[in-house]
Structures are given as C-alpha cells and as structure tokens.
Design an enzyme around this catalytic site. Structure first.
Site, PDB file in Angstrom:
ATOM      1  N   LEU A 123     -19.395   1.442  -1.743  1.00 35.63           N
ATOM      2  CA  LEU A 123     -20.273   0.417  -1.173  1.00 35.63           C
ATOM      3  C   LEU A 123     -19.571  -0.317  -0.029  1.00 35.63           C
ATOM      4  O   LEU A 123     -18.363  -0.187   0.152  1.00 35.63           O
ATOM      5  CB  LEU A 123     -20.684  -0.557  -2.276  1.00 35.63           C
ATOM      6  CG  LEU A 123     -21.397   0.113  -3.477  1.00 35.63           C
ATOM      7  CD1 LEU A 123     -21.603  -0.892  -4.593  1.00 35.63           C
ATOM      8  CD2 LEU A 123     -22.735   0.696  -3.046  1.00 35.63           C
ATOM      9  N   PRO A 124     -20.345  -1.094   0.758  1.00 31.60           N
ATOM     10  CA  PRO A 124     -19.761  -1.674   1.975  1.00 31.60           C
ATOM     11  C   PRO A 124     -18.696  -2.753   1.757  1.00 31.60           C
ATOM     12  O   PRO A 124     -17.709  -2.790   2.491  1.00 31.60           O
ATOM     13  CB  PRO A 124     -20.971  -2.275   2.706  1.00 31.60           C
ATOM     14  CG  PRO A 124     -22.158  -1.589   2.142  1.00 31.60           C
ATOM     15  CD  PRO A 124     -21.806  -1.263   0.726  1.00 31.60           C
ATOM     16  N   THR A 164     -13.806  -0.170  -0.173  1.00 29.23           N
ATOM     17  CA  THR A 164     -12.679  -0.996   0.263  1.00 29.23           C
ATOM     18  C   THR A 164     -13.082  -2.449   0.116  1.00 29.23           C
ATOM     19  O   THR A 164     -13.960  -2.937   0.830  1.00 29.23           O
ATOM     20  CB  THR A 164     -12.317  -0.681   1.723  1.00 29.23           C
ATOM     21  OG1 THR A 164     -11.811   0.646   1.787  1.00 29.23           O
ATOM     22  CG2 THR A 164     -11.239  -1.637   2.235  1.00 29.23           C
ATOM     23  N   LYS A 207      -4.161  -0.200   0.425  1.00 29.81           N
ATOM     24  CA  LYS A 207      -5.061   0.093   1.543  1.00 29.81           C
ATOM     25  C   LYS A 207      -4.992  -0.986   2.617  1.00 29.81           C
ATOM     26  O   LYS A 207      -4.904  -0.675   3.816  1.00 29.81           O
ATOM     27  CB  LYS A 207      -6.505   0.227   1.024  1.00 29.81           C
ATOM     28  CG  LYS A 207      -7.581   0.309   2.101  1.00 29.81           C
ATOM     29  CD  LYS A 207      -7.959   1.711   2.470  1.00 29.81           C
ATOM     30  CE  LYS A 207      -8.816   1.784   3.722  1.00 29.81           C
ATOM     31  NZ  LYS A 207     -10.264   1.832   3.468  1.00 29.81           N
ATOM     32  N   LYS A 247     -13.043  -5.679   9.561  1.00 25.17           N
ATOM     33  CA  LYS A 247     -13.299  -5.977   8.144  1.00 25.17           C
ATOM     34  C   LYS A 247     -12.004  -5.828   7.330  1.00 25.17           C
ATOM     35  O   LYS A 247     -11.647  -6.696   6.523  1.00 25.17           O
ATOM     36  CB  LYS A 247     -14.371  -5.029   7.593  1.00 25.17           C
ATOM     37  CG  LYS A 247     -14.637  -5.213   6.100  1.00 25.17           C
ATOM     38  CD  LYS A 247     -15.248  -3.960   5.450  1.00 25.17           C
ATOM     39  CE  LYS A 247     -14.982  -3.924   3.956  1.00 25.17           C
ATOM     40  NZ  LYS A 247     -15.295  -2.638   3.335  1.00 25.17           N
TER      41      LYS A 247
END
Lengths: 294, 294, 294, 294
Positions: D65-66, D96, D171, D246
C-alpha cells in the site's frame, strides 16, 4: 471574575496560574506533581484530586502540557477530559503542539459544544513570571474576545493568528525563524571574531544595520556582550536547547504536512540535535555559539 | 572643504560623488564610462582623463569599484595608482572586497606614506542617493576622524569596526546574517501561508516577537505585505540577488581564511546560486521567496 | 629510463619518488626537510642542494607540494623555477591545488616551451607506498603518453581528464563526492543503529543495495564493521580530516569560479570544519561518524 | 504452493502478484481499482469482492500500500483486517511505511496469533516486473524462512535486517543514503562540466575512484552518459522524485524518534521538495540534476 480550571503546573504553567490568581480569578488546579498543586493551594487556589475534578463546574479550562501526545491523551478519546467539561465552556489550550493535534482537539471540542482556542505562548519562564508572555491564538475571534482578559493577566501581546490551529502554526513559524537567526548570528559573531573583530563592536554594528534582529537586541550568544543574557551566565537559564529542538521538530512536522521546503529550518534542527548529542540540551539555546568556537 | 578624486561612478559611486559635490567639496571624477563623468561634470565636478589625472594634486582619493580584482588592479603593482597619489593623502576605499585584498592595499599604502581606510557601505542605491549609507570602517581611528565629514556627507551611520580590513570583515558578517534571515523569513512566511495563515498577520506576529528582524521591519519578501518593498514591485529595485551572492562568496572566502564553520551562511550562498541559475540574479535579493512558493 | 627531478618529499612525495627509483629511473631530489633528502639518497637518489640544483639538466620535473601557494611560489614569477627548467622538459605537477592555479602554471610553462601536466593523485599514503595511486591528468594527450611509464611506476589508474587544469577539476569533483557519501553513510549508519539495527547488518544491506558506494566497500566509518578500516583503529591512519577539509575548500573555490551551486558539498565542508574545531583534524576523515554518535 | 491473499495492486503490487502467480501459487487479489483485479483475474488469480473476502481462508496475506495511514487504516482498529485473518497465518507487509507504524502492526498481529514480517522492497517497477526486487525484512527469523520462497518468486536479494520494524529502518537508511549520493553525484557532475570536463569522462573517473557509487554504476543523472538511464529519457520512468521525497520524509520521522542528527538527509529532503514545487515530482529522482544545470 472567572472560575478557571488550570491543568499543567510546570515551569510555565505554575507562574501563569499564579498571575491569574493575583488578578482575582477563582482557580482549581491540577498537576501530576503534588508539590505544584500544594504551592498554588497555599496561595489561594483550590486543589483538585484529578483533572476531572479540576474541570467540574468550571467555565474556563486552561491546559499547559509538554507535547501533542499529552494533550491528545488528556482531552481526546473515550473517557477523555472533553467529556467532563461543561458544554458552553471555553478551553484555552496553551501547550506548544503540532497544528494537526490542535485541529483534532478543536474538532472534538466543537462536537461537544465547547469553545476552544489554541494559544501557545512565547517569552519563556521569565515572561511567564512577569506576566509578559506573547499569546499566538488560533480559533474563533469572538472566543478570543471572551478570553482576552485572562490572556492579559498572563501576557502582554495577544495576537489572533487565524482559524483553528493557526496559533500553533504562527508559533512554529516564529520559533523556526528565531532558531535560524540565532544560529546565523552565532556564525557571524564567530566569523568576525576569528577575523580580528571585537565581539561587542561587531554585535553593535550588526544590531544597527540590516543584520539587526531580536537576538542582537536582547539575547546575544557571545559571552560578555550582554551581561544579562544567558551567554554571559554559562548559558544557564533562558530557553533550553532541547525545547528549541522540540519546536524545530514541530516545524518539520508542519512542513511535512504541506510539503514545504525549509532548508534553513531543517538545518537548524540538525545542528540543535548535534548539541543535544554533546550533552548541551539543558543549556540555553544560544549555546549553539559553542558549536562554532570550541 | 576637501579636494577629492572620486574613481568609480557606477550605481553607488555616482550618487555618492554627487552628495559630496552638494556638500561643497571640489571633485575630480573618473570612470571607464564617459557618460558618468559627463553627468557629474555637468553638475560641477572636474572631469579627469584617466585615474592618474584624477588623483594628481588631490588630498583625498575615494574608490568605489565592483570587486577585489578591480581594486587590486587599479591601486597595486608596478604602475599602480598608489604610485601617483601624493604622500600624506587619504584614500577611502569604499568597494566591498575581500578583507585580505583590503589588507594588501593597506600595506601598500602605508609603505608609500598614504593613509587608507577600508570603508564598505550598506544601504543600497536608495541609501546612496539619500545620503543615508552606513559605513563600516577599518583602519586607524585618527584617519577616520579626518574622514568623518566626508562620510557624513554620504551617509548616516559611521562605525569604526577595528584595524585594517575590519570594515570589510564587519560588512561580510552583517550581509551573511542578512541573507540568512532573509531566507529564514521567506521560509517561515511560506510555511505559515501553506498552513493557512494570512501573510500580513504572520509577518506582524513575527515582527513583534522573538522572530523580529530587519527584514520584517523594512523588507518583507512576501508580495503585498509591504507596498514599498521590492517584493511588492515584482522584486525590482533594491539589492540584486547576484550582489548578495557576491557578498556571500566573500564571506566564504573569509571563512576559508579562518577555517570558520558557517553552515547557514554556506547554505545561503548555495540557495542564491540556484536563483542565479534560474535567471533571477538581477532581481532584488528578497526574490528568494519564490524558491519556496513556485 | 628518465632523468627526473623530484621536489617535495612529504608523506606522499617520498614513497612516490621511491617507486620511481625502484623502477630504475635516475632521480635528483629536493625537499625543505634534509632528512627526507638523505633517506632517498641512501636508496640511490642524488641529493640536490636546492630546487634549482635539482632541475638542472633534467628531462622531467615532478612536484608534490601542499597547496596552491607553494606551487605558485616555487614555479612562477621572477626567479621562479620555470626559468631554470630546460626548454623541452616535461613537468608533472602532482600537488592537489586550485584548477585556476594549475592553469596559471600551464600558461607560464607553455610560454617557456616546457610541457606540463596537472596530475593530482588519490589513494593516500598507502596507495603511494604500494604504487597503486590514481592519477587524474589534465593537459595535452601526447604529453600524457610520454609520462605514462612514470605514472605507471607510481600508480595503477591513469585517467586523462581533459585539457589544462582538468586533472585538478576531476580531483575536486571526486573528493567532494567522496566526502558527501562518507557523511551520508555515517548519517545512515547512526540512524539505523539508533533505531535498533546491527551496524554490520545494515552496512551489508546498503552495500548490496542502491546505497552502495566506495565507502561501504572499503572504508566503513563505524568502528568494528571493517577491521582494517581506520574506524576500527580509533580513526588513525588513512586520509586526514583536515586534508578533506582542504579539498572541500578547493571544491568551493572552483564552484565560486563557475557560480555552481553545490549544497551538499558546501555542507560537507562546514561539517568537516566543525570536526577541526573539535581537534579531530589529524584523524582519518571517517571520524565524521563521531559527530553523529557522541 | 501457498494460498495467498494479495491486497494492493498498484505499479509495484501488480507485477509482484503476477510473479507469484507465475510461480504457481494460488492468489486471491484485491485493490480499490477494479481494472487491476480484472487484469490479474484474467491471468488466473481469483478476484476478491473486498479485503475481507480476499483473506478468508488464506494462509498468507501480502499487502502493498502507499503509506502508513493506508496500512494502519486497513489492518488495525475495530473492524480492521487483522480481525478477519486466520490465526496462524503469515502477513507480509511490503509497503514502505514508518518503522513505528510497522511496529504497531507487528504488536497487533502478535496479539491475535498472526505472524508478520515488515518487508519493504527496493528495485522499483522494473525490479518488480523482472522479479529482481530487494526485500529488507524485519521480524522473526523463522517466519522469514517460511516466507523465503515467496520473496524469492518476487525478488533476488532477501535481507534479514533485524527484529520487528527493522526492515523499514533499513529501507529508510538505504534510501536516505541513495538520495544523498544522487544529489552529491549531480553536484559533482555539474561542477565538473561547468569547469570544462566532459560528462562521460568525469563520470567514468569518479566511478572507478573513491567517489564510486551505485548511481555512477547504474543510474547516472547526466543526460547522455548512460543511454538506458532515466536521465537519457527526459527523466521518465524509474523512481519518481515524489516517492523519494516520501522516503526522505520517513527518514526524518525516524530521526525525530531517535533525535538523530542527519544534516545531509534533511537537506536532501528540502531539495526534493524544491523539485516538487517546480512540478517535477513525477519525473525520475535523478531529475535533481536539473536543479544544478538550468
């Protein structure tokens, strides 16, 4: 005279509450630290057993807490304090928190028929004691007029910043700028002195020129330039570096919300975090001068 | 009344020379642009054929040139103008140049029995025209007293910054701080407006609070907040972004000399260079606001 | 085999000269420090009385000096060494200096019929000793071909970067990038460890992913991750932080020349200057890790 | 072969799900966009009516998902999807998101007897299509062994970063470093070219020297240096600048949590936000090159 519940009696809240007492208001006060309650009770406030007890039957509720999570934790959700506050009351939320948090509290208060203002302050513990704080207020203008006499008992400048949350936005914008010009001033002081200038002379030239700012007027970061400034007292007193780091963190949270680019503000935060790493978080925020001199 | 050679009649030099003329001094003027000489000659100055002709028989020499290389090129070395200036004269070097360059000129002048002051100005073309410039002066205090009436004919504030080169150091420190707080102000304005605040309200709150600075007093970068500021005139007039980039470059050159760390000043320079890349170098330096809004 | 004058026998120059000796070339060497001359003389070099004596009758002159001012001071001007070098000789200027300085020397050499290459190296003292340096060469391609066997005796990778000065430009670009990714790596290491990751695991993940870089391959700044890296030896050995600060200063000087915006490079310089202030200038440049951990 | 619910079929999720199908697994898929469901249904997946329908009776649930809010919104709270997932199942949360969000989901899953791994990916849409993604996995090592064949169907490198949330931390650390070295590379490319170097030559020198990094190996930001890189295709394709912004925002959120100082990472975020303001958010993140060249 108003009947006021005052919750949060720390370094800022206690002297603010005291000034309301002196102005003749009826206060019921609460804090997690019993000594703070006792101190004000000895001066005429009523001591509350808990937050719910503090707000019972009161027309005005003032909160002064450390951070967003404490404000949301106290006021919102099932069993939150808003459920115990009388409809038609006025809440003055004076903590410095994220604008988004403030807006959540506004919405929840509105849903219960309670008027609320976000009203963070600047001026530090000295301003709180002297009753010369600045209030930056977000919310309804009419509610601000009702609250004005109370703000006036605690402060000197009262600004209506705009709608719900605007007080918090104005505060983070102002404090971000303050941090940037504190660091900028410290850099120019160090640069000039390293190149042979006398610090007092340089400070005075910049103060009267286009480099002039509040830091140079009141709060010079170079030891000895202003005898009353924290810099001349080993950076004790004043506004702690870790609180400036907190405010700069709120500024970045606000910038994330609007995807605003604030390179200077972001760098200021990182430099304050370096100071915190160095164990200088409890020193006045002008201690950033030391980054450039030692 | 003094007999003055004035060399360098650009946007700043021409109105400065005019104010000396008005004050009754005898001027002989020179510039590479003949029109500038003619303009002042029409107002009563003598026109010099070249720089050497300008200084012949004069007691005072004033130079106002673009950069270090022009000043060094004109005054120093074999055949340099210092060789033609009468021993015992006073040189007022008003260009904004590197402190190291200024010190070289000081040393060369001293070696020839010529008094010199480094005396960069701030206040822009408007201040030059109005005779309200600020002079930051490095060099001997007694020489400054001799020169004071001349500075007073061109400016309002005259600071003795310290020994040889100190005027230049004070100038780069001040302008670096100015750039930092211009960008800091622009960031906070953009952040506040993006989060719902009215720009005029936010500007006024910060101006009266701890974020207060010269930019908020005189030169707000948000269009429409101050009708007389360059921001409200499409960023025309004022102090060009490319000149601020020049001064920030001098600050970095000075910092390199002393190995000073100036993170905010260095970042300011990089942001101004981004503006120059975008073709905004001829706009007023408050145009940095646009980085954060468009 | 060539007859070579080698001037500048410091930490880098001495082992470079030794490798040329080992390769069978005839060397005449000079340095301000007599011990360095003696050391090489004991290994078969001829000892020169001064720089002029060193270059007399030689076909090749190699210089390895600390900074622009030393190179310009030695070679240029009236009485400069270029006047004593035989026409038709080849000068390999291996110091790391400003591209502009290199171009001045190129022009002066050309004017006297001397071929010159600017050929700064990377690889540090270890690479100098092992004969594995990288040479980044600016100047005429044919001259580079002549010099190639000499470079090959001292190094492994020999790049023709472009025309006069291009070797220096390539070097500052590379070292600026190296500094940026050293600091970037140190930041990410500290961030990950502060949030619960094992440093060796994190280093390996980034090395194999899109964060991979030379620092993660060879030179991890976190103590203990690579046993042979300076970080695991209290940041001793390697490439000193103050030399990285010098190279970053050259990068900024180069950027000033082209008005290039390099926000990361400029910030890297400021952070290295903070380290110098903290007395860590003699430590390996990976000591920047400590800014973020202590 | 596993029975897998796959929720979130965007640019990344769809090709990941397809690779699982190809590997012979049974998939039931859901997305808010019906076309995405239909596309996979045509290739053999079962179409779910909603998320609850997708997970019914499945052993493995994969979510892609975003952002944090979508993941928390889907899985947590009253009526959240965790309530519908069979006890004993394995959830692979591949979005992420903030490490803190990941830890909340871990705790909630554990409370319901569900195994979970946070497993964000890198490698972009090209890696998702080719099945060459990198997975950075946080959580129980035994659970990772169970999931390994599924990860292997979608990716090439599978790292166990550490305990709950560690995948997300790895990440953000990696991507912060990637952004820093992308910008650092772009700065050095622009600096070198502005000073006369050929971009391909400079890129090659740095790639083989201590400036070497993943960007120079695979993804040079200067148009024309690598014909397959987005820079040579007008910065189309690849990893969008707004997604890098982001991830850098998540890095700052993580740094706020640990009060880590990350000056380069913070500056990288601000520079990407400048690009977003300029309307370049949908371009590949190497478009940051343009900040320094136009």
């Amino acid at each position: 005279m108003s009947k006021i519940a005052f919750i949060g009696l720390g370094h800022m809240g206690l002297p603010m509450a005291r000034n309301l007492l002196k102005a003749g208001h009826e206060l019921k006060v609460y804090d997690l630290v019993q000594e703070a309650i006792d101190e004000l009770a000895a001066e005429g406030a009523k001591a509350a057993r808990d937050a719910r007890d503090a707000v019972a039957g009161m027309q005005v509720v003032i909160t002064m807490l450390p951070a967003s999570k404490h404000v949301e934790g106290l006021l919102l959700g099932e069993g939150g304090l808003l459920e115990s506050i009388t409809t038609g009351s006025l809440v003055l939320e004076c903590s410095t928190i994220a604008p988004d948090s403030a807006r959540k509290v506004h919405a929840a208060a509105k849903a219960r028929g309670i008027e609320m203002l976000d009203a963070p302050v600047s001026g530090g513990t000295a301003g709180a004691a002297a009753g010369t704080l600045t209030f930056m207020v977000g919310g309804d203008a009419a509610a601000l007029e009702k609250a004005r006499p109370l703000f006036a008992a605690m402060g000197k400048n009262i600004f209506h910043a705009g709608p719900d949350g605007a007080g918090q936005v104005a505060k983070v914008c102002n404090n971000q700028l303050l941090a940037v010009q504190m660091i900028g001033t410290a850099e120019s002081m160090a640069l000039g002195v390293a190149n042979g200038l006398d610090p007092t002379t340089l400070a005075e030239i910049m103060r009267q020129s286009s480099g002039g700012n509040w830091v140079l007027e009141r709060y010079n970061p170079w030891p000895g330039v202003m005898l009353n400034a924290p810099a001349s007292k080993d950076y004790d007193g004043g506004f702690m570096a870790e609180l400036m780091a907190k405010d700069l963190g709120l500024a970045q949270e606000t910038a994330q919300h609007s995807l605003s680019s604030t390179p200077m503000g972001a760098l200021a935060l990182q430099l304050y975090r370096l100071l915190l790493k160095q164990g200088k978080g409890k020193k006045d925020f002008s201690v950033v001068q030391k980054l450039f001199t030692e």
